[in-house]
Write an enzyme that holds these catalytic residues in place. Sequence first.
Site, PDB file in Angstrom:
ATOM      1  N   SER A  98       0.828  -1.212   0.000  1.00 20.46           N
ATOM      2  CA  SER A  98       0.000   0.000   0.000  1.00 20.46           C
ATOM      3  C   SER A  98       0.860   1.259   0.000  1.00 20.46           C
ATOM      4  CB  SER A  98      -0.961  -0.041   1.180  1.00 20.46           C
ATOM      5  OG  SER A  98      -1.891   0.996   1.076  1.00 20.46           O
ATOM      6  N   ASP A 236      -2.804   6.058  -3.559  1.00 20.02           N
ATOM      7  CA  ASP A 236      -1.687   5.422  -2.861  1.00 20.02           C
ATOM      8  C   ASP A 236      -1.098   4.354  -3.802  1.00 20.02           C
ATOM      9  OD1 ASP A 236      -3.746   3.596  -2.735  1.00 20.02           O
ATOM     10  OD2 ASP A 236      -3.231   2.873  -0.723  1.00 20.02           O
ATOM     11  N   ASP A 238      -1.388   1.125  -4.265  1.00 20.13           N
ATOM     12  CA  ASP A 238      -2.236   0.082  -4.872  1.00 20.13           C
ATOM     13  C   ASP A 238      -3.614   0.603  -5.251  1.00 20.13           C
ATOM     14  OD1 ASP A 238      -2.688   0.282  -2.047  1.00 20.13           O
ATOM     15  OD2 ASP A 238      -3.866  -1.548  -2.152  1.00 20.13           O
ATOM     16  N   ASP A 240      -6.332   1.397  -3.782  1.00 18.37           N
ATOM     17  CA  ASP A 240      -7.622   1.224  -3.099  1.00 18.37           C
ATOM     18  C   ASP A 240      -8.047   2.593  -2.555  1.00 18.37           C
ATOM     19  OD1 ASP A 240      -5.548   1.188  -1.186  1.00 18.37           O
ATOM     20  OD2 ASP A 240      -6.672  -0.060   0.216  1.00 18.37           O
TER      21      ASP A 240
HETATM   22 MG    MG Z   1      -3.719   0.967  -0.243  1.00 15.55          MG
END
Ligand code: MG
Length: 452
Positions: A98, A236, A238, A240
Amino acid sequence: MKKKRLFGTRGIRGPIDVKVKPELILNMGLAIAEYVKGGDVVVGRDARTSGEMLNNAFTAGLLAGGSNVVQIGIAPSPCVAFTTRELGAKAGAIITASHNPPPDNGITFYHGDGTEFISDDEIAVEEILLDKQPKRASWDSIGQISNYDAIRPYIDAIKKHVKIEKKLKVVVDCANGAASNVTPALLRELSCSVTTINSHPDGHFPGRHAEPQPWNLGDIMRVVGEVGADFGLAHDGDADRVAAIDEKGNFIKHDALIALFAGLAVEKNGGGTVVTSINTSTCIDTVVERAGGNTFRTGLGRFTEEMLKHNACFAGEPGKLVFKDFGIWADGILASAKLAELVAKEGKKISEIFRERVPDYHMFHQDLACPDEKKQKFVSAMRENIMARVGNIKDTLEVDGLRINRNDGSWVLVRVSGTEPKARVVVEARTPDELERLKEIALDEVQKFFKQ
Ligand code: MG
């Protein structure tokens, strides 16, 4: 409930030479194959330098355990969740840390329906991995690898889900992460004019720290103003998560973004519940109540689980938004498209939309060093000492630290971090004077506790 030994609040994360070593991830592949009992597992990764190494270790473990591996390469977490569901796979996995620093990596798992593994799943996987020998497939039942282009179907699905009726100018900052090949392309296909920064995948993170917080987003704030964009979007590693920047280059608070979309979901649903985390602003409650709904708060990392339990119409924690009619996972890319859809539809400046719809209360955050051995006693000490001084208490919430809600809408939260040696203090009030008073009480009591 049993305590987790490897997993944290979201998957496993840590330095690749100390914690998240390839040998651990290989064994994790074996354990997951046993846990999901064969079938297909979708595997993606973010852009970290260790991604390919861990991807190969994890794949070897899955194959040796008898699972088939669907390789999708560098892809955002929400794309992994989406693909897992669309392909009817047994599970999905994203190799990501992340927003952690470049030397770290980790892994997070999804069920076949795209929901994240909950603590019970993680504890069961840990038991297979740590307490017994995971099963190995015989020579003639080893799994097989296939490759799949997951980005195109994911982009197409979002394009079917949102309509952008006006040409917008948007700046996108992908933190050199997994969204680099997705968000700019998606918004362009939705007829936006896109300026990108930090939008080539690079595990050295040359542009900025991957956490989309205002102190890391100076560049995009400046560029939004320079190019005269309607707004900016920052992910960020990744994706999400997403953060938004208004047309003046100001950071839009994470909680305001939750409140805006929560209110819209409740309006559309004709009432209902919104799930959010213990550390968010009551601006969410205000907007949700106005729309005829109610707000439920839970510990950090538990919002999708609680969303299902409460049949909520929306869920979010800072930076992470879940749109139920698309999928039960935090999706920073869908959120980006949804925000563009709203700005185009309203035909107003984004700062105006937020000013009209979401109240801005006074908030204070501070982290203090908290040695791990003091963590256990922290909340009970705070309960005894702070409550009497704060006064006018409406109720308290102890799902993750202690949140004291007062009758005037103000609140104090004291909690310890699950991953760092830190205590966190958050205070919100409707006036600056009240904020000052509550802040002094909270900091005074926390400091007294640490001096003992
Ligand atoms: Mg993340």
